[in-house]
Design a protein around this motif. Structure first.
Motif, PDB file in Angstrom:
ATOM      1  N   LEU A  78      16.962 -29.779  24.089  1.00 22.16           N
ATOM      2  CA  LEU A  78      16.647 -28.363  24.262  1.00 22.16           C
ATOM      3  C   LEU A  78      15.856 -27.809  23.088  1.00 22.16           C
ATOM      4  O   LEU A  78      15.002 -26.934  23.258  1.00 22.16           O
ATOM      5  CB  LEU A  78      17.952 -27.574  24.439  1.00 22.16           C
ATOM      6  CG  LEU A  78      17.821 -26.084  24.743  1.00 22.16           C
ATOM      7  CD1 LEU A  78      17.177 -25.868  26.102  1.00 22.16           C
ATOM      8  CD2 LEU A  78      19.191 -25.413  24.691  1.00 22.16           C
ATOM      9  N   VAL A 119      23.150 -19.961  24.563  1.00 24.06           N
ATOM     10  CA  VAL A 119      23.951 -20.981  25.244  1.00 24.06           C
ATOM     11  C   VAL A 119      25.414 -20.598  25.069  1.00 24.06           C
ATOM     12  O   VAL A 119      25.861 -20.340  23.950  1.00 24.06           O
ATOM     13  CB  VAL A 119      23.727 -22.385  24.645  1.00 24.06           C
ATOM     14  CG1 VAL A 119      24.585 -23.412  25.370  1.00 24.06           C
ATOM     15  CG2 VAL A 119      22.257 -22.772  24.713  1.00 24.06           C
ATOM     16  N   ASP A 169      21.652 -17.588  28.804  1.00 22.17           N
ATOM     17  CA  ASP A 169      20.510 -18.310  29.386  1.00 22.17           C
ATOM     18  C   ASP A 169      20.976 -19.632  29.974  1.00 22.17           C
ATOM     19  O   ASP A 169      20.505 -20.057  31.027  1.00 22.17           O
ATOM     20  CB  ASP A 169      19.438 -18.552  28.313  1.00 22.17           C
ATOM     21  CG  ASP A 169      18.825 -17.259  27.812  1.00 22.17           C
ATOM     22  OD1 ASP A 169      18.601 -16.360  28.630  1.00 22.17           O
ATOM     23  OD2 ASP A 169      18.588 -17.154  26.595  1.00 22.17           O
ATOM     24  N   ILE A 170      21.904 -20.284  29.280  1.00 19.53           N
ATOM     25  CA  ILE A 170      22.478 -21.540  29.762  1.00 19.53           C
ATOM     26  C   ILE A 170      23.989 -21.446  29.609  1.00 19.53           C
ATOM     27  O   ILE A 170      24.498 -21.287  28.501  1.00 19.53           O
ATOM     28  CB  ILE A 170      21.958 -22.753  28.960  1.00 19.53           C
ATOM     29  CG1 ILE A 170      20.433 -22.809  28.987  1.00 19.53           C
ATOM     30  CG2 ILE A 170      22.541 -24.055  29.495  1.00 19.53           C
ATOM     31  CD1 ILE A 170      19.831 -23.825  28.032  1.00 19.53           C
ATOM     32  N   ILE A 211      27.473 -23.485  30.035  1.00 19.45           N
ATOM     33  CA  ILE A 211      27.991 -24.846  30.181  1.00 19.45           C
ATOM     34  C   ILE A 211      29.512 -24.806  30.230  1.00 19.45           C
ATOM     35  O   ILE A 211      30.167 -24.319  29.309  1.00 19.45           O
ATOM     36  CB  ILE A 211      27.540 -25.755  29.023  1.00 19.45           C
ATOM     37  CG1 ILE A 211      26.008 -25.806  28.947  1.00 19.45           C
ATOM     38  CG2 ILE A 211      28.105 -27.167  29.198  1.00 19.45           C
ATOM     39  CD1 ILE A 211      25.483 -26.620  27.788  1.00 19.45           C
ATOM     40  N   LEU A 267      25.733 -31.467  34.582  1.00 22.96           N
ATOM     41  CA  LEU A 267      24.631 -31.224  33.651  1.00 22.96           C
ATOM     42  C   LEU A 267      23.463 -32.196  33.820  1.00 22.96           C
ATOM     43  O   LEU A 267      22.314 -31.764  33.951  1.00 22.96           O
ATOM     44  CB  LEU A 267      25.155 -31.264  32.209  1.00 22.96           C
ATOM     45  CG  LEU A 267      24.133 -30.960  31.108  1.00 22.96           C
ATOM     46  CD1 LEU A 267      23.459 -29.618  31.319  1.00 22.96           C
ATOM     47  CD2 LEU A 267      24.802 -31.002  29.728  1.00 22.96           C
ATOM     48  N   LYS A 270      15.600 -30.109  37.040  1.00 25.88           N
ATOM     49  CA  LYS A 270      14.748 -29.198  36.266  1.00 25.88           C
ATOM     50  C   LYS A 270      13.541 -29.937  35.691  1.00 25.88           C
ATOM     51  O   LYS A 270      12.446 -29.374  35.607  1.00 25.88           O
ATOM     52  CB  LYS A 270      15.570 -28.548  35.151  1.00 25.88           C
ATOM     53  CG  LYS A 270      14.995 -27.228  34.670  1.00 25.88           C
ATOM     54  CD  LYS A 270      16.020 -26.456  33.896  1.00 25.88           C
ATOM     55  CE  LYS A 270      15.456 -25.111  33.441  1.00 25.88           C
ATOM     56  NZ  LYS A 270      15.201 -24.168  34.525  1.00 25.88           N
ATOM     57  N   TRP A 317      14.656 -21.031  30.605  1.00 23.27           N
ATOM     58  CA  TRP A 317      16.045 -20.855  31.001  1.00 23.27           C
ATOM     59  C   TRP A 317      16.342 -19.371  31.017  1.00 23.27           C
ATOM     60  O   TRP A 317      15.922 -18.627  30.131  1.00 23.27           O
ATOM     61  CB  TRP A 317      16.973 -21.543  30.014  1.00 23.27           C
ATOM     62  CG  TRP A 317      16.760 -23.016  29.873  1.00 23.27           C
ATOM     63  CD1 TRP A 317      15.893 -23.642  29.015  1.00 23.27           C
ATOM     64  CD2 TRP A 317      17.409 -24.057  30.612  1.00 23.27           C
ATOM     65  NE1 TRP A 317      15.972 -24.998  29.172  1.00 23.27           N
ATOM     66  CE2 TRP A 317      16.890 -25.291  30.142  1.00 23.27           C
ATOM     67  CE3 TRP A 317      18.379 -24.071  31.616  1.00 23.27           C
ATOM     68  CZ2 TRP A 317      17.314 -26.513  30.645  1.00 23.27           C
ATOM     69  CZ3 TRP A 317      18.801 -25.282  32.110  1.00 23.27           C
ATOM     70  CH2 TRP A 317      18.276 -26.496  31.631  1.00 23.27           C
ATOM     71  N   TYR A 334      26.371 -25.068  34.475  1.00 23.10           N
ATOM     72  CA  TYR A 334      26.311 -26.518  34.328  1.00 23.10           C
ATOM     73  C   TYR A 334      27.658 -27.024  33.809  1.00 23.10           C
ATOM     74  O   TYR A 334      28.298 -26.387  32.977  1.00 23.10           O
ATOM     75  CB  TYR A 334      25.172 -26.908  33.387  1.00 23.10           C
ATOM     76  CG  TYR A 334      23.825 -26.529  33.947  1.00 23.10           C
ATOM     77  CD1 TYR A 334      23.173 -27.351  34.857  1.00 23.10           C
ATOM     78  CD2 TYR A 334      23.226 -25.312  33.607  1.00 23.10           C
ATOM     79  CE1 TYR A 334      21.950 -26.998  35.409  1.00 23.10           C
ATOM     80  CE2 TYR A 334      22.000 -24.940  34.151  1.00 23.10           C
ATOM     81  CZ  TYR A 334      21.367 -25.787  35.051  1.00 23.10           C
ATOM     82  OH  TYR A 334      20.164 -25.418  35.607  1.00 23.10           O
TER      83      TYR A 334
END
Length: 601
Positions: A291, A518, A534-535, A537, A559, A566, A578, A586
């Motif tokens: 990332l 994140v 944005d992400i 997990i 993931l 993606k 993202w 994810y």
């Protein structure tokens, strides 16, 4: 704060009570050195270890490394089917060097084996390598990879080959060296060491083959590297990997503990060299991993948010605080001085914690039932936010019961800090945060958002990893001369509080850089933050989180398959940006996956 985390198996009253029984029956206030240290293996666990072969144990122990190999730009691009043919040509060229070294290592191992069955098994594995070399010839013809077999070896491939052949020649583990192996036993050791250096490579390729095979979409047409994937996922290759492992187990039977330690080190070293090999493949195409690949510290800011309890920890912090309270509580017949904060006896504390735990779990289930739709709905963040207000009210009432009960009175701040320092964290968690905050090439900030009643416990847990830079947002105990009064300064009690803290942190951030957020979490309390980031997990397998999210239209995507999808979109010209509030979260099985995705190896 979860008094005891609901539905997820690791968060049940049974575990809570068993922790108390195991720890409190024998501990007293002077026993803090043993806090949060796992008990000895049970007889059942030992029996399982004995049933699992040496090679399998090593694979389980070093599985983290296989994750890093899978998440390399090369592996992701190959799995996605958009790896440039020039990169694949270069890879095949290096792999040919690998295979020739494997064939030679098997030959040397066969010479050292003192058992006819072992010699036959090694010979069959050497023949399998020859078949694989022929398969590479077919790759050359099918994809026009002319020149692949003649390309010069690169440094990453050379490192593994040198390591393998040195092992097969008897130059490791204190063995005398080529031509000086005096006894059959010494020769057998060399054969075992050689298999120890080869087995992880075989198992890794078998693992990658099966993982990539599962991602092939029959509706997408022909995958350009389907033949490669089919080969390493095939029953014949899987059988070869298993045979190599069985042979390692057989050759290791008569070895001492010290010699088995040498094999373990060789196995681990081989795994690391394999990751370096995959990482060294030169790509001439954009990828979405790691990332931080396109991170520019002058323009970008990486903001990592994480929950604490059961995201970072193995045991919920409420259980640890309960442990401290009961261990340090006075006995029912013990006199307390007038100037001390009044405390319950240890027996009363046990009973009270049990009641609080049972009530919390029962009412939590009822609360979830009260707002979860019976039918799945289309994702609507605002509807989910509104529904979780009921859970927020419930959490606050539960916290009020805890403070009114008096169970948190009289805890010493030093005991809390010592317990935090000894708290067991999830494997790979500390290493991930260390790499984030210590990196000179990242503009990154880490925030921990937690329901934990005592922020000092969290700060102490991370201080053992020298992670003083982490920003902790949690509730706090109030103290009088280092002794807790039983009251909590309530800052983060609910999903609504968490997401408000998340928004406030971003709002107070300087706008001189572009933020990439994140969030890593494990429970319903994290779901709003997970979706806002944005992400998002999810780590762990909370059934309540899955149920609430699914019924409210949230999609949970593993993931690596999510990244493959993606990557395909990215190469097709669609944006790799993202963004949050998409309704997609994810899921990761370990911190190794998170580390590999965000930071790479």
């Amino acid at each position: 704060m979860r008094i005891l985390s609901p539905p997820n198996p690791i968060k049940t009253p049974a575990l809570f009570n068993s922790i108390l029984r195991l720890r409190f029956n024998s501990l007293r206030s002077h026993c803090f050195n043993s806090m949060a240290i796992p008990p000895p293996k049970s007889a059942m666990a030992s029996a399982v270890d004995n049933e699992v072969g040496l090679a399998r144990r090593f694979w389980i122990k070093f599985h983290r490394e296989s994750v890093f190999a899978m998440y390399t730009p090369f592996s992701l691009s190959l799995a996605s089917g958009n790896l440039k043919i020039e990169t694949f040509r270069h890879y095949i060229a290096q792999d040919v060097h690998f295979l020739k070294a494997f064939a030679h290592a098997y030959e040397l191992a066969e010479e050292c084996a003192d058992d006819d069955d072992a010699k036959v098994a090694i010979s069959l594995l050497r023949n399998a390598v020859r078949v694989e070399l022929k398969m590479h010839d077919s790759f050359v013809k099918e994809w026009g990879l002319h020149g692949a077999k003649k390309a010069a070896i690169n440094s990453a491939a050379a490192k593994y080959i040198d390591f393998l052949l040195a092992t097969a020649s008897g130059k490791v583990g204190g063995v005398k060296g080529p031509g000086k192996l005096a006894t059959p036993f010494e020769k057998t050791k060399v054969a075992a060491y050689t298999l120890g250096a080869m087995t992880p490579c075989m198992r890794l390729y078998a693992f990658l083959g099966k993982e990539f095979k599962a991602l092939l979409d029959p509706n997408e047409g022909s995958h350009p590297y389907k033949k490669w994937i089919d080969n390493y996922s095939s029953e014949s290759f899987q059988a070869s990997a298993a045979q190599t492992e069985e042979l390692l187990d057989k050759l290791s039977v008569s070895l001492t503990g010290e010699e088995l330690d040498i094999i373990e080190k060789l196995y681990h070293q081989a795994m690391k060299l394999e990751i370096e090999f995959f990482s060294a493949q030169s790509l001439v195409q954009p990828t979405i991993v790691p990332l931080i690949k396109e991170h520019n510290p002058a323009k970008d800011r990486l903001m990592i948010f994480s929950d604490f309890d059961l995201t970072c920890t193995v045991v919920d912090s409420s259980a640890i605080l309960a442990e401290i309270a009961i261990v340090t509580a006075p006995k029912s017949d013990q006199h307390q001085s007038e100037n001390q904060i009044a405390r319950m006896s240890s027996a009363d504390l046990r009973n009270t914690w049990g009641l609080l735990s049972r009530q919390y779990t029962e009412e939590y289930e009822q609360c979830i039932e009260s707002f979860v739709p019976t039918e799945k709905v289309v994702f609507d963040y605002n509807s989910l936010h509104k529904a979780l207000e009921k859970l927020s009210d419930f959490e606050k009432k539960a916290n009020n019961r805890v403070t009114k009960s008096g169970v948190l009175q009289g805890l010493n701040i030093e005991d809390i800090k010592r317990a935090g320092e000894r708290l067991i964290l999830q494997e790979g968690c500390i290493n991930f945060f260390q790499k984030i905050v210590k990196s000179e090439n990242l503009n990154a900030i880490v925030h921990v958002l937690s329901y934990c009643w005592c922020g000092d416990l969290i700060r102490s847990a991370f201080s053992s990893g020298d992670l003083h830079e982490l920003n902790v947002h949690a509730n706090e105990f109030t103290f009088e001369e280092s002794i807790s009064t039983g009251d909590i300064v309530k800052k983060v009690e609910s999903p609504i509080d968490k997401v408000q803290s998340f928004k406030d942190i971003l709002k107070n951030c300087r706008d001189d850089r572009k933020n990439l957020t994140v969030y890593i979490g494990d429970s319903v309390g994290d779901i709003l933050c997970l979706l806002e980031a944005d992400i998002g997990i999810v780590i762990g397998s909370s059934s309540s989180l899955r149920r609430v999210g699914t019924q409210f239209g949230v999609s949970f995507v593993p993931l690596f398959p999510g990244l493959v999808k993606k990557q395909k979109e990215f190469i097709e010209g669609r944006s790799s940006n993202w963004k949050g509030l998409t309704g997609i979260l994810y899921t990761a099985s370990s911190w190794a996956e998170i580390h590999a995705f965000i930071l790479g190896y």
